[in-house]
Write a protein that holds these residues in place. Structure first.
Motif, PDB file in Angstrom:
ATOM      1  N   UNK A 113      35.984 -24.957  14.821  1.00  0.00           N
ATOM      2  CA  UNK A 113      37.096 -24.349  15.553  1.00  0.00           C
ATOM      3  C   UNK A 113      38.369 -25.184  15.451  1.00  0.00           C
ATOM      4  N   UNK A 114      38.234 -26.466  15.195  1.00  0.00           N
ATOM      5  CA  UNK A 114      39.390 -27.344  15.049  1.00  0.00           C
ATOM      6  C   UNK A 114      39.876 -27.425  13.595  1.00  0.00           C
ATOM      7  N   UNK A 115      39.211 -26.706  12.690  1.00  0.00           N
ATOM      8  CA  UNK A 115      39.685 -26.647  11.314  1.00  0.00           C
ATOM      9  C   UNK A 115      38.931 -27.497  10.328  1.00  0.00           C
ATOM     10  N   UNK A 116      37.789 -28.054  10.717  1.00  0.00           N
ATOM     11  CA  UNK A 116      37.013 -28.898   9.812  1.00  0.00           C
ATOM     12  C   UNK A 116      36.334 -28.061   8.733  1.00  0.00           C
ATOM     13  N   UNK A 117      35.964 -28.739   7.653  1.00  0.00           N
ATOM     14  CA  UNK A 117      35.227 -28.112   6.557  1.00  0.00           C
ATOM     15  C   UNK A 117      33.741 -28.187   6.868  1.00  0.00           C
ATOM     16  N   UNK A 118      33.170 -27.062   7.289  1.00  0.00           N
ATOM     17  CA  UNK A 118      31.758 -26.998   7.656  1.00  0.00           C
ATOM     18  C   UNK A 118      31.043 -26.043   6.710  1.00  0.00           C
ATOM     19  N   UNK A 119      29.964 -26.537   6.111  1.00  0.00           N
ATOM     20  CA  UNK A 119      29.115 -25.731   5.238  1.00  0.00           C
ATOM     21  C   UNK A 119      27.708 -25.707   5.839  1.00  0.00           C
ATOM     22  N   UNK A 120      26.748 -25.177   5.112  1.00  0.00           N
ATOM     23  CA  UNK A 120      25.398 -25.021   5.640  1.00  0.00           C
ATOM     24  C   UNK A 120      24.360 -25.548   4.661  1.00  0.00           C
ATOM     25  N   UNK A 121      23.241 -26.017   5.209  1.00  0.00           N
ATOM     26  CA  UNK A 121      22.152 -26.502   4.380  1.00  0.00           C
ATOM     27  C   UNK A 121      20.806 -26.163   4.977  1.00  0.00           C
ATOM     28  N   UNK A 122      19.809 -26.077   4.121  1.00  0.00           N
ATOM     29  CA  UNK A 122      18.454 -25.743   4.561  1.00  0.00           C
ATOM     30  C   UNK A 122      17.539 -26.959   4.622  1.00  0.00           C
ATOM     31  N   UNK A 123      18.004 -28.099   4.092  1.00  0.00           N
ATOM     32  CA  UNK A 123      17.252 -29.349   4.086  1.00  0.00           C
ATOM     33  C   UNK A 123      16.038 -29.244   3.164  1.00  0.00           C
ATOM     34  N   UNK A 124      14.823 -29.197   3.681  1.00  0.00           N
ATOM     35  CA  UNK A 124      13.669 -29.164   2.783  1.00  0.00           C
ATOM     36  C   UNK A 124      12.646 -28.145   3.271  1.00  0.00           C
ATOM     37  N   UNK A 125      11.696 -27.773   2.403  1.00  0.00           N
ATOM     38  CA  UNK A 125      10.707 -26.765   2.793  1.00  0.00           C
ATOM     39  C   UNK A 125       9.679 -27.270   3.799  1.00  0.00           C
ATOM     40  N   UNK A 126       9.764 -28.528   4.171  1.00  0.00           N
ATOM     41  CA  UNK A 126       8.933 -29.005   5.273  1.00  0.00           C
ATOM     42  C   UNK A 126       9.759 -29.531   6.430  1.00  0.00           C
ATOM     43  N   UNK A 127      11.083 -29.354   6.355  1.00  0.00           N
ATOM     44  CA  UNK A 127      11.939 -29.769   7.472  1.00  0.00           C
ATOM     45  C   UNK A 127      12.530 -28.550   8.190  1.00  0.00           C
ATOM     46  N   UNK A 128      12.893 -27.518   7.446  1.00  0.00           N
ATOM     47  CA  UNK A 128      13.270 -26.264   8.090  1.00  0.00           C
ATOM     48  C   UNK A 128      12.385 -25.118   7.601  1.00  0.00           C
ATOM     49  N   UNK A 129      11.665 -25.381   6.526  1.00  0.00           N
ATOM     50  CA  UNK A 129      10.589 -24.539   6.002  1.00  0.00           C
ATOM     51  C   UNK A 129      11.009 -23.310   5.201  1.00  0.00           C
ATOM     52  N   UNK A 130      12.285 -22.982   5.144  1.00  0.00           N
ATOM     53  CA  UNK A 130      12.679 -21.931   4.205  1.00  0.00           C
ATOM     54  C   UNK A 130      14.098 -22.183   3.724  1.00  0.00           C
ATOM     55  N   UNK A 131      14.404 -21.615   2.574  1.00  0.00           N
ATOM     56  CA  UNK A 131      15.713 -21.770   1.957  1.00  0.00           C
ATOM     57  C   UNK A 131      16.462 -20.448   2.084  1.00  0.00           C
ATOM     58  N   UNK A 132      16.954 -20.195   3.285  1.00  0.00           N
ATOM     59  CA  UNK A 132      17.611 -18.934   3.597  1.00  0.00           C
ATOM     60  C   UNK A 132      18.872 -19.236   4.401  1.00  0.00           C
ATOM     61  N   UNK A 133      20.022 -19.194   3.736  1.00  0.00           N
ATOM     62  CA  UNK A 133      21.272 -19.512   4.420  1.00  0.00           C
ATOM     63  C   UNK A 133      21.678 -18.444   5.423  1.00  0.00           C
ATOM     64  N   UNK A 134      21.181 -17.221   5.283  1.00  0.00           N
ATOM     65  CA  UNK A 134      21.416 -16.228   6.327  1.00  0.00           C
ATOM     66  C   UNK A 134      20.812 -16.720   7.643  1.00  0.00           C
ATOM     67  N   UNK A 135      19.621 -17.305   7.564  1.00  0.00           N
ATOM     68  CA  UNK A 135      18.982 -17.849   8.765  1.00  0.00           C
ATOM     69  C   UNK A 135      19.802 -19.007   9.327  1.00  0.00           C
ATOM     70  N   UNK A 136      20.247 -19.908   8.451  1.00  0.00           N
ATOM     71  CA  UNK A 136      21.021 -21.055   8.921  1.00  0.00           C
ATOM     72  C   UNK A 136      22.322 -20.598   9.587  1.00  0.00           C
ATOM     73  N   UNK A 137      23.004 -19.662   8.954  1.00  0.00           N
ATOM     74  CA  UNK A 137      24.275 -19.171   9.505  1.00  0.00           C
ATOM     75  C   UNK A 137      24.052 -18.505  10.854  1.00  0.00           C
ATOM     76  N   UNK A 138      22.984 -17.720  10.944  1.00  0.00           N
ATOM     77  CA  UNK A 138      22.705 -17.025  12.191  1.00  0.00           C
ATOM     78  C   UNK A 138      22.352 -18.010  13.301  1.00  0.00           C
ATOM     79  N   UNK A 139      21.530 -19.004  12.986  1.00  0.00           N
ATOM     80  CA  UNK A 139      21.177 -20.013  13.976  1.00  0.00           C
ATOM     81  C   UNK A 139      22.409 -20.791  14.434  1.00  0.00           C
ATOM     82  N   UNK A 140      23.288 -21.111  13.488  1.00  0.00           N
ATOM     83  CA  UNK A 140      24.499 -21.860  13.829  1.00  0.00           C
ATOM     84  C   UNK A 140      25.351 -21.090  14.839  1.00  0.00           C
ATOM     85  N   UNK A 141      25.585 -19.830  14.560  1.00  0.00           N
ATOM     86  CA  UNK A 141      26.426 -19.015  15.435  1.00  0.00           C
ATOM     87  C   UNK A 141      25.765 -18.801  16.789  1.00  0.00           C
TER      88      UNK A 141
END
Length: 495
Positions: free
Chosen positions: A336-364
């Motif tokens: 909200x302050x203008x920073x450059x924020x992107x998204x990551x899934x980390x690893x298949x045993x840390x978040x368990x899937x590689x789905x940025x739709x999930x990451x974006x939804x969880x973030x919001x």
């Protein structure tokens, strides 16, 4: 007399085209023309584009959303052969123990190739067309080989760039005193990896070798500079990595402020807030992308904004391991302050899937819940982080992240033939809160159709899955099935 239509290789017609350009333009009845070299020729109203261009092939989006491919900014791609093998109640120190002398000292090049191959297939199915690997594939050529075979865009780095492998065990905090199991496990992890660098000289010898991939401006697989971080790199090595990235005009990718423990260790090491120190040394910069950055102070937020440094936010990874970034992280505030924020899934045993739709939804959703404000982040914010934000964080904002003339044709086409997509009262809301990756139908990368109507065009999926399962069983056997020691489930609660 009307002008002769210009030639295109591919036309995408009748789409709800979400361009993600600076004006956030949406063409409700839109089209995209793609040229011979995988570049976008034109984007606009369907009637206009179809009149101006003729193509050898046309894809009818049938009114469904069309948007830029997502860009994955923090990914460990070589662990898929034992995804799901970590029990759900496993503590993090024991999780690190599974790497030490087990996974990394038993995994083969072919194992890494199959893991990254599966990771790439998973990402494409979920609408991701580009990823930056976090520098933990022991043989980066295996990651490049797999990415090329699937046809996905990849930014790879050298493996385990560090010169003080025991770094995780330094800087004990009140919660991590002498004899701490987590510190001990992490120290073993980093000193016993046979194929990883051990010294400053070894790290320097490996650093930057993947940058030769950038000589070809049309290469699908390119290189960046990766440093593992989290206390495992001396300041001297970090500054040498920064100079290397600056000279090559690429992103420097490093883990930073992942957990309260490593953040406190850095604070003790530097004698002040870690990012404030990195700002003062000149390390903090626009071409630096921090993986995680879950625990930041006010002063650190200020210097990060000042320098334009990117953060790859991995909400699911923090939630999975209980690190509290949803409650204590500053990602949404920084956005909200203008920073450059992107998204990551980390690893298949840390978040368990590689789905940025999930990451974006969880973030919001997490940001709204924590701040008790429905408007704190909205769907468009999450989509921006996954496209334009991601492209910026991996250093490819001039190539991908939006649908504009001159950019690479990395495009995702959804389908309306999903219950979550109807009625089409609001396409963005349906996409972000209902269908997400479930409606991904066709994926185009660099102008090539990689996934068509839900099937890969050049891969034998069943054969690959069978090979992965076979390799996984063999790897776990070589590891001595050490993971099974922690596999006793909790007794289910009864009413």
């Amino acid at each position: 007399m009307s002008a002769e239509p210009q030639k295109a290789e591919l036309l995408i017609r009748h789409g709800y085209v979400i361009t993600m350009d600076d004006a956030a333009t949406i063409h409700e009845h839109g089209a995209v023309a793609i040229g011979a070299k995988g570049r976008i020729l034109a984007v606009g109203d369907d009637a206009d584009i179809s009149a101006r261009y003729s193509a050898a092939r046309t894809i009818d989006a049938k009114g469904a959303p069309v948007h830029p491919g997502f860009v994955e900014c923090h990914l460990h791609a070589s662990f898929h052969l034992y995804r799901g093998a970590l029990p759900d109640h496993l503590v993090e120190s024991d999780a690190f123990d599974t790497f030490e002398g087990h996974f990394y000292n038993n995994v083969t090049d072919e194992d890494e190739y199959l893991s990254v191959l599966l990771a790439c297939m998973e990402m494409v199915r979920n609408g991701t067309t580009c990823f930056m690997e976090a520098g933990t594939v022991l043989t980066p050529e295996m990651a490049a080989r797999a990415a090329k075979e699937v046809g996905v865009r990849a930014v790879v780095g050298d493996a385990f760039i560090w010169d003080q492998p025991q770094g995780f065990a330094q800087g004990k905090t009140d919660d991590h005193q002498e004899g701490c199991a987590t510190c001990a496990a992490q120290a073993r992890l980093h000193t016993e990896l046979v194929r990883a660098p051990k010294t400053h000289a070894e790290a320097l010898a490996s650093m930057g070798t993947q940058l030769t991939r950038n000589a070809d401006p049309d290469a699908l697989v390119t290189g960046h500079v990766a440093v593992l971080g989290l206390g495992t790199a001396s300041e001297e090595l970090m500054m040498e990595a920064k100079a290397c990235a600056d000279a090559a005009n690429v992103t420097l990718n490093i883990h930073q402020s992942y957990s309260p423990a490593d953040t406190a260790a850095d604070r003790q090491r530097f004698g002040k807030d870690p990012l404030v120190h990195l700002f003062e040394t000149g390390f903090l910069d626009r071409n630096v992308t921090f993986g995680h950055a879950n625990h930041l102070t006010d002063a650190e937020c200020d210097v990060l904004l000042d320098r334009g440094t990117s953060i790859a936010w991995a909400p699911a990874a923090s939630m999975m391991w209980g690190h509290g970034s949803s409650l204590h992280g500053r990602h949404a505030e920084l956005w909200r302050r203008g920073a450059s924020i992107a998204l990551g899934s980390d690893s298949p045993n840390w978040s368990n899937d590689f789905d940025l739709w999930r990451q974006a939804n969880l973030a919001v959703m997490a940001a709204r819940d924590v701040h008790m404000d429905r408007t704190y982040l909205i769907a468009e914010d999450g989509i921006y982080m996954a496209t334009r934000g991601g492209a910026r964080a991996v250093g490819l904002e001039d190539r991908v992240g939006s649908l504009e003339p001159g950019k690479r044709a990395d495009i995702v086409i959804h389908t309306l033939d999903r219950p979550e997509m109807v009625p089409t009262t609001n396409m963005i809301r349906n996409l972000f809160y209902a269908s997400r990756a479930k409606s991904v139908h066709t994926v185009i990368i660099d102008g090539r159709v990689i996934l068509e109507e839900g099937r890969f065009t050049a891969l034998d999926e069943r054969a690959i899955y069978a090979e992965v399962c076979k390799a996984s069983a063999a790897l776990l056997a070589r590891m001595g099935h050490r993971l099974e020691a922690n596999a006793v489930p909790r007794i289910a609660r009864t009413r």
